[in-house]
Design an enzyme around this catalytic site. Structure first.
Site, PDB file in Angstrom:
ATOM      1  N   LYS A 121      42.413 -43.126   0.568  1.00 32.54           N
ATOM      2  CA  LYS A 121      42.138 -41.784   1.105  1.00 32.54           C
ATOM      3  C   LYS A 121      43.211 -40.806   0.657  1.00 32.54           C
ATOM      4  CE  LYS A 121      38.452 -42.439   3.731  1.00 32.54           C
ATOM      5  NZ  LYS A 121      37.158 -41.826   3.528  1.00 32.54           N
ATOM      6  N   LYS A 155      27.051 -53.578  -7.046  1.00 31.26           N
ATOM      7  CA  LYS A 155      26.850 -53.451  -5.604  1.00 31.26           C
ATOM      8  C   LYS A 155      26.140 -52.147  -5.272  1.00 31.26           C
ATOM      9  CE  LYS A 155      29.620 -53.827  -1.413  1.00 31.26           C
ATOM     10  NZ  LYS A 155      30.639 -52.955  -0.884  1.00 31.26           N
ATOM     11  N   LYS A 173      26.382 -46.260  -1.165  1.00 29.45           N
ATOM     12  CA  LYS A 173      25.876 -44.906  -0.930  1.00 29.45           C
ATOM     13  C   LYS A 173      26.729 -43.835  -1.586  1.00 29.45           C
ATOM     14  CE  LYS A 173      27.423 -45.227   3.858  1.00 29.45           C
ATOM     15  NZ  LYS A 173      26.852 -45.456   5.175  1.00 29.45           N
TER      16      LYS A 173
END
Ligand code: TRP
Length: 333
Positions: free
Chosen positions: A113, A196, A199
């Site tokens: 992050k 994989k 989203k």
């Protein structure tokens, strides 16, 4: 015999996809008879990235509807919104006194992050693993059905549980472990050749549970393939192996066998493979999509589920919090 306690948090950002369904939601439904289950929408966790307040309600309702459509029965499990259980946030504060800046800064998801959103490295992001530990420990859960990417967070939850118990000389929190069904984690590949389905990447490689029949057909017909084999028994390239894997997931191994044979004999027709996969996928997703949409048509029903879930979750959480407060010494009358 007392059932073991299960907790898991469901992220509320973005639509759920086939990978979420096969990797997580379907497994939740399989656990609901044998365990005492608490599943919640992780809405506090989603605040770390500052979503638009207007969008929160719809995404929480959608997640609840999609999970019920995937087989969760709100009569059997406790299904709630994280923010409806203030006991969790209080335990989070207590655990924060035992969590060190150094160890939190080392967590890989935090470091990701910091790299991806350098302008918003807020304290809630740093203490995300502490809130996650509170989510789990507030119900004294021992089993947490999560993917590999959450292993580190779970290890920290065990550390916090252990630290609390030894600091206050009481065994209040059991140590939680990742739960899997004793089978290798199933692999749900993308349609774009990626290993994989996820989203975050472009929508074309991903089948969402909200995708209409025609959208599913289009995505599958456009899926990445390789050139046809020219020699018998050529090893499968990743893109074809992915389509085989998806067909196996929705239709079973028997459906794949003829295509594997055709591949080996160099007679495979990708068009046929894709058409069969597309129809099977449409049939697979349709009932989930329709049930989820149906539920979202009745917000009162979803509100009732959330209300009942919150009540049950708070009853469990209040007991644990009471023990924790007493151990810490914050009980004055
Ligand atoms: N961190 C989890 C994820 O990113 C979501 C989550 C929050 C969770 N709290 C939890 C999972 C407690 C299991 C238990 O997917």
């Amino acid at each position: 015999m007392k059932k073991e306690i299960v907790v898991s948090g469901i992220r509320s950002t973005g639509s759920l996809h086939l990978g979420n369904y096969l990797g997580a939601m379907r497994n939740y439904a399989r656990m609901q008879d044998d365990f005492t289950c608490f599943f919640f929408v992780a809405d506090y966790h989603s605040l770390t990235t500052h979503p638009d307040p207007k969008d929160l309600r719809a995404s929480v309702y959608r997640v609840i509807a999609e999970n019920i459509a995937s087989g969760l029965d709100p009569e059997k499990v406790t299904l709630y919104a994280q923010s409806d259980v203030p006991e969790t946030t209080e335990l989070y504060l207590l655990l924060n006194t035992l969590a060190y800046k150094g160890e939190l800064e080392k967590v890989p998801t935090f470091k990701d992050k910091v790299r991806s959103q350098p302008d918003n490295v807020n304290a809630a992001l740093l203490t995300y693993p502490v809130l996650m530990a509170a989510d789990i420990l507030i119900h004294k859960a021992t089993q947490v059905p999560v993917g590999k990417d959450q292993e580190q967070h779970l290890e920290m939850a065990r550390n916090f549980a252990h630290r609390f118990n030894s600091r206050y000389n009481e065994t209040i929190f059991p140590e939680p472990y990742a739960f899997n069904f004793g089978e290798a984690l199933i692999k749900v590949p993308g349609l774009d050749g990626s290993a994989k389905m996820s989203k975050s990447e472009n929508g074309a490689g991903t089948i969402y549970l909200t995708d209409e029949d025609e959208v599913i057909r289009k995505k599958i017909m456009k899926a990445k393939t390789d050139s046809s084999p020219t020699e018998a028994h050529t090893p499968l390239p990743e893109s074809i192996a992915n389509l085989f894997q998806l067909l196996q997931l929705v239709s079973g191994a028997e459906a794949v066998a003829p295509y594997q044979t055709a591949w080996n004999e160099t007679t495979i027709r990708f068009g046929d493979l894709k058409k069969e996969l597309a129809e099977a996928m449409v049939q697979f997703v349709k009932p989930i999509r329709e049930k989820a949409l149906d539920l979202q048509q009745s917000p009162e029903a979803i509100q009732q589920i959330l209300r009942t879930g919150a009540e049950k979750a708070r009853a469990s959480a209040a007991q644990t919090l009471e023990e924790a407060r007493r151990a810490v010494g914050i009980r004055y009358y």
